[in-house]
Write an enzyme that holds these catalytic residues in place. Sequence first.
Site, short mmCIF file in Angstrom:
data_model
loop_
_atom_site.label_atom_id
_atom_site.label_comp_id
_atom_site.label_asym_id
_atom_site.label_seq_id
_atom_site.Cartn_x
_atom_site.Cartn_y
_atom_site.Cartn_z
N LEU A 55 74.06 -82.74 7.36
CA LEU A 55 73.32 -82.37 8.51
C LEU A 55 73.97 -81.70 9.75
O LEU A 55 75.05 -82.51 10.24
CB LEU A 55 72.47 -83.62 9.16
N GLU A 56 73.81 -80.69 10.32
CA GLU A 56 74.47 -79.95 11.18
C GLU A 56 73.98 -80.21 12.69
O GLU A 56 72.76 -80.12 12.96
CB GLU A 56 74.53 -78.44 11.14
N LYS A 57 74.83 -80.43 13.46
CA LYS A 57 74.23 -81.05 14.88
C LYS A 57 74.23 -79.66 15.74
O LYS A 57 73.74 -79.54 16.71
CB LYS A 57 75.42 -81.88 15.63
#
Length: 118
Positions: A55-57
């Site tokens: 999951l990319e912030k």
Amino acid sequence: ELEKLGLREDVDLHVYEVPVEYQTVQRLIPALWKKHSPQLVVHVGVSGMATTVTLEKCGHNVGYKGLDNCRFCPGSQCCVEGGPECIDSIIDMDAVCRRVSALGLDVTVTISKDAGRY
């Protein structure tokens, strides 16, 4: 798979496969935003090297040195000329990671702050 499963009746879901090509992305993504005026967009990348769901912030705009599927890389190493250096997600990815991990699925979910620059 989400397109096959669907969502609630009141959710208008649009699924697009976007080529890994800098110039196509620069043209297509803004056009899709204009066409659909979405409340939420989820970009999903697939990597043969990945061993987890990541999951990319945030998404970065600079530091791209790799060739795309057309063997092209912007000389500026920048995805969008004049764009912001970084766009942060307003979604709490740490909370999403915890919730998915708590489901006991046979998948590892991790968090990243260095989206796609490899």
